[in-house]
Design a protein around this motif. Structure first.
Motif, PDB file in Angstrom:
ATOM      1  N   ARG A 192     -11.071 -34.360  39.791  1.00 43.38           N
ATOM      2  CA  ARG A 192      -9.747 -34.793  39.356  1.00 43.38           C
ATOM      3  C   ARG A 192      -9.168 -33.895  38.256  1.00 43.38           C
ATOM      4  O   ARG A 192      -8.151 -34.232  37.651  1.00 43.38           O
ATOM      5  CB  ARG A 192      -9.795 -36.236  38.868  1.00 43.38           C
ATOM      6  N   VAL A 193      -9.798 -32.759  38.011  1.00 46.44           N
ATOM      7  CA  VAL A 193      -9.263 -31.758  37.084  1.00 46.44           C
ATOM      8  C   VAL A 193      -9.033 -30.476  37.865  1.00 46.44           C
ATOM      9  O   VAL A 193      -9.969 -29.927  38.464  1.00 46.44           O
ATOM     10  CB  VAL A 193     -10.212 -31.518  35.893  1.00 46.44           C
ATOM     11  N   GLY A 194      -7.784 -30.016  37.894  1.00 52.12           N
ATOM     12  CA  GLY A 194      -7.428 -28.841  38.678  1.00 52.12           C
ATOM     13  C   GLY A 194      -6.461 -27.939  37.936  1.00 52.12           C
ATOM     14  O   GLY A 194      -6.419 -27.925  36.706  1.00 52.12           O
ATOM     15  N   ALA A 195      -5.682 -27.190  38.703  1.00 49.64           N
ATOM     16  CA  ALA A 195      -4.839 -26.143  38.125  1.00 49.64           C
ATOM     17  C   ALA A 195      -3.445 -26.151  38.733  1.00 49.64           C
ATOM     18  O   ALA A 195      -3.252 -26.541  39.890  1.00 49.64           O
ATOM     19  CB  ALA A 195      -5.481 -24.780  38.357  1.00 49.64           C
ATOM     20  N   ILE A 196      -2.492 -25.693  37.933  1.00 49.29           N
ATOM     21  CA  ILE A 196      -1.157 -25.333  38.408  1.00 49.29           C
ATOM     22  C   ILE A 196      -1.018 -23.823  38.240  1.00 49.29           C
ATOM     23  O   ILE A 196      -1.306 -23.283  37.165  1.00 49.29           O
ATOM     24  CB  ILE A 196      -0.042 -26.035  37.602  1.00 49.29           C
ATOM     25  N   TRP A 197      -0.604 -23.171  39.294  1.00 46.57           N
ATOM     26  CA  TRP A 197      -0.363 -21.730  39.233  1.00 46.57           C
ATOM     27  C   TRP A 197       1.112 -21.496  38.924  1.00 46.57           C
ATOM     28  O   TRP A 197       1.964 -21.610  39.785  1.00 46.57           O
ATOM     29  CB  TRP A 197      -0.753 -21.088  40.556  1.00 46.57           C
ATOM     30  N   ASP A 198       1.420 -21.205  37.651  1.00 50.18           N
ATOM     31  CA  ASP A 198       2.762 -20.770  37.250  1.00 50.18           C
ATOM     32  C   ASP A 198       2.802 -19.262  37.457  1.00 50.18           C
ATOM     33  O   ASP A 198       2.162 -18.503  36.719  1.00 50.18           O
ATOM     34  CB  ASP A 198       3.028 -21.138  35.792  1.00 50.18           C
ATOM     35  N   VAL A 199       3.545 -18.825  38.465  1.00 47.53           N
ATOM     36  CA  VAL A 199       3.484 -17.421  38.877  1.00 47.53           C
ATOM     37  C   VAL A 199       4.050 -16.482  37.816  1.00 47.53           C
ATOM     38  O   VAL A 199       3.669 -15.298  37.766  1.00 47.53           O
ATOM     39  CB  VAL A 199       4.198 -17.209  40.229  1.00 47.53           C
ATOM     40  N   LEU A 200       4.951 -16.967  36.960  1.00 44.59           N
ATOM     41  CA  LEU A 200       5.466 -16.104  35.897  1.00 44.59           C
ATOM     42  C   LEU A 200       4.345 -15.693  34.948  1.00 44.59           C
ATOM     43  O   LEU A 200       4.226 -14.522  34.568  1.00 44.59           O
ATOM     44  CB  LEU A 200       6.570 -16.820  35.120  1.00 44.59           C
ATOM     45  N   LEU A 257       2.912 -12.072  33.956  1.00 45.66           N
ATOM     46  CA  LEU A 257       2.980 -11.552  32.592  1.00 45.66           C
ATOM     47  C   LEU A 257       1.596 -11.129  32.090  1.00 45.66           C
ATOM     48  O   LEU A 257       1.481 -10.228  31.254  1.00 45.66           O
ATOM     49  CB  LEU A 257       3.577 -12.601  31.655  1.00 45.66           C
ATOM     50  N   ALA A 258       0.559 -11.776  32.594  1.00 46.00           N
ATOM     51  CA  ALA A 258      -0.803 -11.415  32.214  1.00 46.00           C
ATOM     52  C   ALA A 258      -1.294 -10.156  32.923  1.00 46.00           C
ATOM     53  O   ALA A 258      -2.386  -9.662  32.616  1.00 46.00           O
ATOM     54  CB  ALA A 258      -1.750 -12.575  32.515  1.00 46.00           C
ATOM     55  N   GLY A 259      -0.521  -9.650  33.867  1.00 49.80           N
ATOM     56  CA  GLY A 259      -0.923  -8.467  34.608  1.00 49.80           C
ATOM     57  C   GLY A 259      -1.898  -8.748  35.734  1.00 49.80           C
ATOM     58  O   GLY A 259      -2.545  -7.831  36.247  1.00 49.80           O
ATOM     59  N   GLU A 260      -1.976  -9.996  36.155  1.00 52.31           N
ATOM     60  CA  GLU A 260      -2.910 -10.396  37.211  1.00 52.31           C
ATOM     61  C   GLU A 260      -2.208 -10.305  38.566  1.00 52.31           C
ATOM     62  O   GLU A 260      -1.127 -10.865  38.752  1.00 52.31           O
ATOM     63  CB  GLU A 260      -3.379 -11.827  36.944  1.00 52.31           C
ATOM     64  N   VAL A 311       7.105 -21.820  40.946  1.00 55.20           N
ATOM     65  CA  VAL A 311       7.780 -20.537  41.142  1.00 55.20           C
ATOM     66  C   VAL A 311       9.037 -20.478  40.282  1.00 55.20           C
ATOM     67  O   VAL A 311       9.576 -21.508  39.854  1.00 55.20           O
ATOM     68  CB  VAL A 311       8.137 -20.297  42.619  1.00 55.20           C
ATOM     69  N   LYS A 312       9.489 -19.273  40.037  1.00 53.30           N
ATOM     70  CA  LYS A 312      10.734 -19.018  39.314  1.00 53.30           C
ATOM     71  C   LYS A 312      11.056 -17.549  39.515  1.00 53.30           C
ATOM     72  O   LYS A 312      10.318 -16.837  40.198  1.00 53.30           O
ATOM     73  CB  LYS A 312      10.584 -19.344  37.822  1.00 53.30           C
ATOM     74  N   ASP A 313      12.156 -17.066  38.934  1.00 50.51           N
ATOM     75  CA  ASP A 313      12.459 -15.639  38.975  1.00 50.51           C
ATOM     76  C   ASP A 313      13.159 -15.251  37.684  1.00 50.51           C
ATOM     77  O   ASP A 313      13.894 -16.061  37.087  1.00 50.51           O
ATOM     78  CB  ASP A 313      13.316 -15.275  40.188  1.00 50.51           C
ATOM     79  N   VAL A 314      12.916 -14.012  37.252  1.00 50.32           N
ATOM     80  CA  VAL A 314      13.467 -13.488  36.001  1.00 50.32           C
ATOM     81  C   VAL A 314      13.800 -12.018  36.194  1.00 50.32           C
ATOM     82  O   VAL A 314      13.331 -11.369  37.134  1.00 50.32           O
ATOM     83  CB  VAL A 314      12.481 -13.645  34.827  1.00 50.32           C
ATOM     84  N   ALA A 315      14.598 -11.475  35.263  1.00 50.60           N
ATOM     85  CA  ALA A 315      15.016 -10.074  35.363  1.00 50.60           C
ATOM     86  C   ALA A 315      13.926  -9.105  34.947  1.00 50.60           C
ATOM     87  O   ALA A 315      13.796  -8.009  35.499  1.00 50.60           O
ATOM     88  CB  ALA A 315      16.267  -9.845  34.516  1.00 50.60           C
ATOM     89  N   SER A 316      13.130  -9.487  33.943  1.00 50.94           N
ATOM     90  CA  SER A 316      12.088  -8.597  33.435  1.00 50.94           C
ATOM     91  C   SER A 316      11.173  -9.376  32.507  1.00 50.94           C
ATOM     92  O   SER A 316      11.463 -10.529  32.155  1.00 50.94           O
ATOM     93  CB  SER A 316      12.713  -7.423  32.663  1.00 50.94           C
ATOM     94  N   ALA A 317      10.108  -8.745  32.068  1.00 49.13           N
ATOM     95  CA  ALA A 317       9.203  -9.378  31.112  1.00 49.13           C
ATOM     96  C   ALA A 317       9.871  -9.583  29.767  1.00 49.13           C
ATOM     97  O   ALA A 317       9.456 -10.431  28.974  1.00 49.13           O
ATOM     98  CB  ALA A 317       7.947  -8.525  30.951  1.00 49.13           C
ATOM     99  N   GLU A 318      10.918  -8.816  29.495  1.00 46.21           N
ATOM    100  CA  GLU A 318      11.647  -8.943  28.228  1.00 46.21           C
ATOM    101  C   GLU A 318      12.800  -9.929  28.312  1.00 46.21           C
ATOM    102  O   GLU A 318      13.269 -10.414  27.282  1.00 46.21           O
ATOM    103  CB  GLU A 318      12.189  -7.570  27.794  1.00 46.21           C
ATOM    104  N   ASP A 319      13.264 -10.240  29.501  1.00 51.37           N
ATOM    105  CA  ASP A 319      14.389 -11.161  29.693  1.00 51.37           C
ATOM    106  C   ASP A 319      13.952 -12.265  30.657  1.00 51.37           C
ATOM    107  O   ASP A 319      13.943 -12.080  31.866  1.00 51.37           O
ATOM    108  CB  ASP A 319      15.609 -10.434  30.247  1.00 51.37           C
ATOM    109  N   LEU A 320      13.589 -13.421  30.087  1.00 52.03           N
ATOM    110  CA  LEU A 320      13.065 -14.524  30.892  1.00 52.03           C
ATOM    111  C   LEU A 320      14.134 -15.550  31.253  1.00 52.03           C
ATOM    112  O   LEU A 320      13.805 -16.665  31.669  1.00 52.03           O
ATOM    113  CB  LEU A 320      11.911 -15.198  30.151  1.00 52.03           C
ATOM    114  N   THR A 321      15.403 -15.196  31.114  1.00 52.84           N
ATOM    115  CA  THR A 321      16.476 -16.086  31.557  1.00 52.84           C
ATOM    116  C   THR A 321      16.296 -16.383  33.043  1.00 52.84           C
ATOM    117  O   THR A 321      16.116 -15.463  33.844  1.00 52.84           O
ATOM    118  CB  THR A 321      17.846 -15.427  31.346  1.00 52.84           C
ATOM    119  N   LEU A 347       9.914 -11.080  40.121  1.00 50.70           N
ATOM    120  CA  LEU A 347       8.614 -11.696  40.372  1.00 50.70           C
ATOM    121  C   LEU A 347       8.192 -11.531  41.841  1.00 50.70           C
ATOM    122  O   LEU A 347       9.025 -11.644  42.747  1.00 50.70           O
ATOM    123  CB  LEU A 347       8.639 -13.179  40.008  1.00 50.70           C
ATOM    124  N   PRO A 348       6.913 -11.276  42.079  1.00 54.81           N
ATOM    125  CA  PRO A 348       6.423 -11.023  43.446  1.00 54.81           C
ATOM    126  C   PRO A 348       6.204 -12.326  44.218  1.00 54.81           C
ATOM    127  O   PRO A 348       5.080 -12.680  44.595  1.00 54.81           O
ATOM    128  CB  PRO A 348       5.110 -10.285  43.196  1.00 54.81           C
TER     129      PRO A 348
END
Length: 262
Positions: free
Chosen positions: A161-169, A173-176, A194-204, A213-214
């Motif tokens: 009953r303990v698992g994970a959420i994969w936040d793709v951002l 950002l971790a380079g994984e 999932v989400k999408d952003v312009a760059s690692a410096e602009d997370l709007t 984001l891939p």
């Protein structure tokens, strides 16, 4: 895949309107942000909890998860962390939500210390969560940004009953690489954010598919019952476009990415 969106994208919106947006735009579920400034929070009365359940039932939409702000690796005493986590699990039970989201929040601690604290606290609450039919999911975030970091903690707990959420951002950002994140998280995965952003410096937040984001690689090889939740962070970016007008196109984009390869 099954699709949901987070109410982080529609801050303060009444529950009935959230349900309508999901149903009319083809989303099967909603991730509810649990916070005092939102309609759903830990202080809801029994009657208010019943009203939330009824609203979702009437609209034919599922509550995918309650997104709380418990930081399970944070420094300090266990007691307040465990108390808040227990309240969040009980709220999920009352609302019929299968999952609750927690953050690591390990700060600048040594990795081993943060891991041990998080695993101890998660393991402490896991049996009661299991009794209530709720799973606790640790999100790839802050001190444990990579899938490898979260998988390490969840595997240490060793409770179903303990698992994970994969936040793709955050794994990005971790380079994984997406394939690496998917491989380590797959045995523990509750759902994908999932989400999408312009760059690692602009997370709007941007409409899905218009950023860097891939997402295609992240959603590759998903099973038909995998939940994918669009976490559009409007609450933190007031100038971002309004989410309701993006939901229809976002749904279509995700379905294209998740379609079986020919």
């Amino acid at each position: 895949m099954k699709l949901a969106f987070s109410t982080l994208g529609v801050p303060g919106t009444p529950v009935a309107e959230v349900v309508r947006l999901a149903a009319e735009n083809g989303y099967q579920g909603v991730e509810l942000r649990v916070h005092p400034e939102e309609p759903v929070h830990l202080g809801l009365s029994a009657l208010e909890r019943a009203d939330v359940v009824e609203a979702f039932k009437a609209g034919g939409v599922e509550i995918l998860a309650l997104a709380g702000y418990v930081r399970v690796a944070a420094e300090g005493d266990d007691e307040p962390v465990l108390a808040e986590l227990s309240e969040l699990v009980m709220l999920a039970r009352d609302l019929g939500a299968p999952f609750v989201r927690v953050f690591p929040g390990g700060g600048d601690q040594e990795r081993e210390e943060a891991d041990a604290t998080a695993a101890r606290r998660l393991g402490s609450v896991a049996p009661a969560a299991a009794d209530m039919g709720v799973s606790i999911l640790l999100e790839t975030h802050d001190s444990h940004r990579a899938g490898l970091d979260v998988a390490r903690v969840v595997a240490t707990v060793g409770h179903p009953r303990v698992g994970a959420i994969w936040d793709v951002l955050h794994t990005w950002l971790a380079g994984e690489e997406p394939a690496a994140a998917r491989a380590v998280l797959a045995p523990h995965l509750g759902y994908i954010q999932v989400k999408d952003v312009a760059s690692a410096e602009d997370l709007t937040p941007l409409p899905l598919g218009s950023g860097v984001l891939p997402l295609a690689e992240c959603l590759d090889e998903l099973g038909p019952d995998t939940w994918v939740c669009w976490e559009y962070e409007k609450r933190w970016h007031a100038g971002a476009a309004e989410l309701p007008g993006l939901l229809d196109a976002g749904r279509d984009h995700l379905l294209r990415l998740g379609a079986p390869k020919q």
